[in-house]
Design an enzyme around this catalytic site. Structure first.
Site, mmCIF file in Angstrom:
data_model
loop_
_atom_site.group_PDB
_atom_site.id
_atom_site.type_symbol
_atom_site.label_atom_id
_atom_site.label_comp_id
_atom_site.label_asym_id
_atom_site.label_seq_id
_atom_site.Cartn_x
_atom_site.Cartn_y
_atom_site.Cartn_z
ATOM 1 N N ASN A 1 -8.048 -22.823 3.151
ATOM 2 C CA ASN A 1 -7.804 -21.809 2.135
ATOM 3 C C ASN A 1 -6.450 -22.007 1.469
ATOM 4 O OD1 ASN A 1 -10.176 -20.093 2.120
ATOM 5 N ND2 ASN A 1 -9.592 -19.467 4.186
ATOM 6 N N ALA B 1 -0.984 -18.664 4.558
ATOM 7 C CA ALA B 1 -0.123 -19.496 5.400
ATOM 8 C C ALA B 1 0.797 -20.423 4.623
ATOM 9 C CB ALA B 1 -0.999 -20.327 6.340
ATOM 10 N N HIS C 1 1.677 -27.629 6.577
ATOM 11 C CA HIS C 1 1.294 -27.692 5.164
ATOM 12 C C HIS C 1 2.519 -28.138 4.365
ATOM 13 C CE1 HIS C 1 -2.397 -25.512 6.060
ATOM 14 N NE2 HIS C 1 -1.694 -24.556 6.614
#
Length: 278
Positions: free
Chosen positions: A199, A130, A229
């Site tokens: 992750n 991602a 993020h």
């Protein structure tokens, strides 16, 4: 895996061998990946087995245990979580089967990372999942160490709650009306505390080459309709900032919708199909 002369000749002629793939984990990631393979979305790969410890109905390939799956595939896609990588990653590799890891958080354990790296003859790969900008971070390593790397991840509070949290922190998450910092640490520490949600931290650490160099902030945000993020990095050779905002998977909000498609892109690159750029 050794390439035979007939395989090399076929590749030279433009006919690459098709990869036989087993998907481990039939959840938010594995179901999308396995279904796409079964429907022929990647001409260079076909689904041969599905491995999951739950009874499955309607899976597009036979359900099997790992031993049987390894007898019918040359590539395993891990979509089952960090525990599979820890417990069975080397089993896959020592069988001569390649392994594509989605749960990169397991690799922040230095002993496990060493075991995985040294196992074989199967080859190990990981997917960016991602987050973007990894290729640039890897390239920058050639210029020297980055002096600062920071990742901030913001998700809905319910996706971040963990059994180890005390009553006070649990209550803060439950009643949050704005962003709450849940944890701050390194990319070695954080993925172990949030095995289903961070992750990305481990993936950034793999690109940077040192999990202890990556500072990670985990933020619970009740207004986070998208998972965010933000990667910030700097060194004497430049300054870099990447931000991604993903829709969470409806069935598993701890996972972004894009993750299985990142796995499929990695598979396309491994099979050499679909014009993918490595």
């Amino acid at each position: 895996m050794t390439t035979t002369l007939p395989q090399a000749a076929a590749a030279a002629a433009g006919h690459r061998p098709v990869r036989d793939v087993a998907v481990v984990g039939w959840g938010a990631i594995g179901r999308v990946v396995g279904t796409a393979l079964a429907e022929g979305a990647l001409p260079g790969a076909r689904l041969t087995r599905v491995v999951d410890n739950r009874p499955l109905h309607g899976a597009p390939a036979p359900q099997a245990d790992l031993a049987e799956a390894l007898a019918h595939c040359d590539l395993v896609v891990e979509a089952a979580g960090q525990g599979f990588v820890r417990d069975l990653g080397t089993t896959v590799l020592t069988s001569g089967t390649d392994l594509l890891i989605a749960s990169t958080g397991a690799l922040t354990d230095p002993e496990l990372a060493r075991e995985i790296a040294e196992a074989g003859p199967g080859r190990v790969y990981y997917t960016g999942g991602a987050v973007g900008g990894l290729d640039l971070l890897q390239a920058v390593r050639g210029l020297g160490d980055l002096t600062r790397v920071r990742l901030t991840t913001a998700k809905l509070p319910a996706t971040l709650h963990q059994p180890w949290m005390d009553a006070e922190l649990t209550e803060r998450l439950r009643t949050a009306t704005g962003p709450v910092e849940v944890m701050r640490g390194t990319a070695r520490d954080v993925p172990a505390r949030f095995p289903r949600s961070t992750n990305v931290a481990a993936t950034v650490a793999l690109a940077v080459g040192d999990p202890d160099r990556v500072e990670v902030r985990v933020v619970a945000d009740p207004g986070a309709t998208l998972t965010r993020h933000v990667v910030e990095a700097e060194g004497p050779h430049g300054h870099y900032r990447f931000e991604v905002n993903h829709a969470p998977d409806a069935a598993n909000p701890a996972t972004s919708q894009v993750v299985p498609h990142a796995v499929l892109r990695s598979l396309a690159a491994l099979t050499g199909r679909g014009g993918q750029i490595l």
